[in-house]
Design a protein around this motif. Structure first.
Motif, PDB file in Angstrom:
ATOM      1  N   LEU A 167       0.821  -1.207   0.000  1.00 57.28           N
ATOM      2  CA  LEU A 167       0.000   0.000   0.000  1.00 57.28           C
ATOM      3  C   LEU A 167       0.857   1.260   0.000  1.00 57.28           C
ATOM      4  O   LEU A 167       0.528   2.231  -0.686  1.00 57.28           O
ATOM      5  N   ILE A 168       1.961   1.247   0.736  1.00 57.13           N
ATOM      6  CA  ILE A 168       2.863   2.404   0.754  1.00 57.13           C
ATOM      7  C   ILE A 168       3.446   2.631  -0.637  1.00 57.13           C
ATOM      8  O   ILE A 168       3.501   3.764  -1.126  1.00 57.13           O
ATOM      9  N   LEU A 169       3.857   1.550  -1.296  1.00 51.55           N
ATOM     10  CA  LEU A 169       4.401   1.687  -2.648  1.00 51.55           C
ATOM     11  C   LEU A 169       3.341   2.171  -3.627  1.00 51.55           C
ATOM     12  O   LEU A 169       3.617   2.972  -4.522  1.00 51.55           O
ATOM     13  N   ALA A 170       2.106   1.696  -3.467  1.00 50.99           N
ATOM     14  CA  ALA A 170       1.038   2.118  -4.368  1.00 50.99           C
ATOM     15  C   ALA A 170       0.697   3.590  -4.177  1.00 50.99           C
ATOM     16  O   ALA A 170       0.413   4.300  -5.144  1.00 50.99           O
ATOM     17  N   VAL A 171       0.725   4.058  -2.933  1.00 51.20           N
ATOM     18  CA  VAL A 171       0.382   5.455  -2.660  1.00 51.20           C
ATOM     19  C   VAL A 171       1.427   6.404  -3.233  1.00 51.20           C
ATOM     20  O   VAL A 171       1.116   7.534  -3.589  1.00 51.20           O
ATOM     21  N   ARG A 172       2.652   5.935  -3.371  1.00 50.47           N
ATOM     22  CA  ARG A 172       3.705   6.783  -3.930  1.00 50.47           C
ATOM     23  C   ARG A 172       3.541   6.980  -5.438  1.00 50.47           C
ATOM     24  O   ARG A 172       4.191   7.836  -6.023  1.00 50.47           O
ATOM     25  N   ASN A 173       2.672   6.197  -6.070  1.00 56.07           N
ATOM     26  CA  ASN A 173       2.432   6.299  -7.504  1.00 56.07           C
ATOM     27  C   ASN A 173       1.684   7.600  -7.811  1.00 56.07           C
ATOM     28  O   ASN A 173       0.668   7.893  -7.207  1.00 56.07           O
ATOM     29  N   PRO A 174       2.168   8.394  -8.772  1.00 55.77           N
ATOM     30  CA  PRO A 174       1.506   9.667  -9.084  1.00 55.77           C
ATOM     31  C   PRO A 174       0.066   9.513  -9.579  1.00 55.77           C
ATOM     32  O   PRO A 174      -0.764  10.382  -9.367  1.00 55.77           O
TER      33      PRO A 174
ATOM     34  N   ARG B 137     -11.930   4.798  -1.397  1.00 53.55           N
ATOM     35  CA  ARG B 137     -12.923   3.823  -1.866  1.00 53.55           C
ATOM     36  C   ARG B 137     -12.234   2.606  -2.474  1.00 53.55           C
ATOM     37  O   ARG B 137     -12.593   1.458  -2.192  1.00 53.55           O
ATOM     38  N   LEU B 138     -11.203   2.840  -3.296  1.00 48.98           N
ATOM     39  CA  LEU B 138     -10.460   1.728  -3.893  1.00 48.98           C
ATOM     40  C   LEU B 138      -9.739   0.905  -2.825  1.00 48.98           C
ATOM     41  O   LEU B 138      -9.718  -0.325  -2.890  1.00 48.98           O
ATOM     42  N   ALA B 139      -9.162   1.584  -1.826  1.00 46.64           N
ATOM     43  CA  ALA B 139      -8.477   0.874  -0.745  1.00 46.64           C
ATOM     44  C   ALA B 139      -9.458   0.028   0.056  1.00 46.64           C
ATOM     45  O   ALA B 139      -9.143  -1.109   0.450  1.00 46.64           O
ATOM     46  N   SER B 140     -10.649   0.551   0.292  1.00 49.70           N
ATOM     47  CA  SER B 140     -11.628  -0.226   1.054  1.00 49.70           C
ATOM     48  C   SER B 140     -12.129  -1.429   0.261  1.00 49.70           C
ATOM     49  O   SER B 140     -12.385  -2.496   0.834  1.00 49.70           O
ATOM     50  N   ILE B 141     -12.233  -1.305  -1.044  1.00 51.04           N
ATOM     51  CA  ILE B 141     -12.623  -2.450  -1.881  1.00 51.04           C
ATOM     52  C   ILE B 141     -11.567  -3.540  -1.799  1.00 51.04           C
ATOM     53  O   ILE B 141     -11.877  -4.723  -1.607  1.00 51.04           O
ATOM     54  N   TRP B 142     -10.293  -3.160  -1.938  1.00 50.29           N
ATOM     55  CA  TRP B 142      -9.214  -4.145  -1.846  1.00 50.29           C
ATOM     56  C   TRP B 142      -9.137  -4.765  -0.454  1.00 50.29           C
ATOM     57  O   TRP B 142      -8.899  -5.964  -0.328  1.00 50.29           O
ATOM     58  N   ALA B 143      -9.353  -3.966   0.584  1.00 47.18           N
ATOM     59  CA  ALA B 143      -9.343  -4.511   1.945  1.00 47.18           C
ATOM     60  C   ALA B 143     -10.466  -5.529   2.119  1.00 47.18           C
ATOM     61  O   ALA B 143     -10.261  -6.593   2.726  1.00 47.18           O
ATOM     62  N   ALA B 144     -11.644  -5.240   1.587  1.00 49.12           N
ATOM     63  CA  ALA B 144     -12.765  -6.177   1.693  1.00 49.12           C
ATOM     64  C   ALA B 144     -12.469  -7.482   0.946  1.00 49.12           C
ATOM     65  O   ALA B 144     -12.794  -8.570   1.441  1.00 49.12           O
ATOM     66  N   ILE B 145     -11.843  -7.375  -0.213  1.00 48.03           N
ATOM     67  CA  ILE B 145     -11.483  -8.579  -0.975  1.00 48.03           C
ATOM     68  C   ILE B 145     -10.483  -9.428  -0.202  1.00 48.03           C
ATOM     69  O   ILE B 145     -10.652 -10.651  -0.069  1.00 48.03           O
ATOM     70  N   ILE B 146      -9.438  -8.807   0.333  1.00 50.56           N
ATOM     71  CA  ILE B 146      -8.399  -9.539   1.048  1.00 50.56           C
ATOM     72  C   ILE B 146      -8.957 -10.170   2.315  1.00 50.56           C
ATOM     73  O   ILE B 146      -8.732 -11.357   2.587  1.00 50.56           O
ATOM     74  N   ILE B 147      -9.702  -9.399   3.102  1.00 49.65           N
ATOM     75  CA  ILE B 147     -10.264  -9.928   4.345  1.00 49.65           C
ATOM     76  C   ILE B 147     -11.261 -11.042   4.040  1.00 49.65           C
ATOM     77  O   ILE B 147     -11.291 -12.073   4.725  1.00 49.65           O
TER      78      ILE B 147
END
Length: 61
Positions: A17-24, A36-46
């Motif tokens: 997530l840290i590496l992804a956030v550094r992406n412009p 919203r995208l982070a919460s979707i990925w968190a729901a998928i992983i959990i």
């Protein structure tokens, strides 16, 4: 899953997530869309982790 594996998994997810956030491109999305995208990925992983735990699936060495 034992606790060591869960800790390593969480650390690697946080690192990704840290590496992804550094992406412009992610920075250009804006706060609400990125959240919203982070919460979707968190729901998928959990969800996947819970399904694997409830199913009792084990990989035997």
């Amino acid at each position: 899953m034992n606790s060591t594996a869960m800790i390593v998994s969480m650390i690697s997810i946080i690192g990704c997530l840290i590496l992804a956030v550094r992406n412009p491109e992610i920075r250009g999305l804006g706060g609400s869309k990125a959240l919203r995208l982070a919460s979707i990925w968190a729901a998928i992983i959990i969800g996947l982790v819970l399904v694997i735990q409830w199913s009792g699936f084990r990989i035997q060495p």
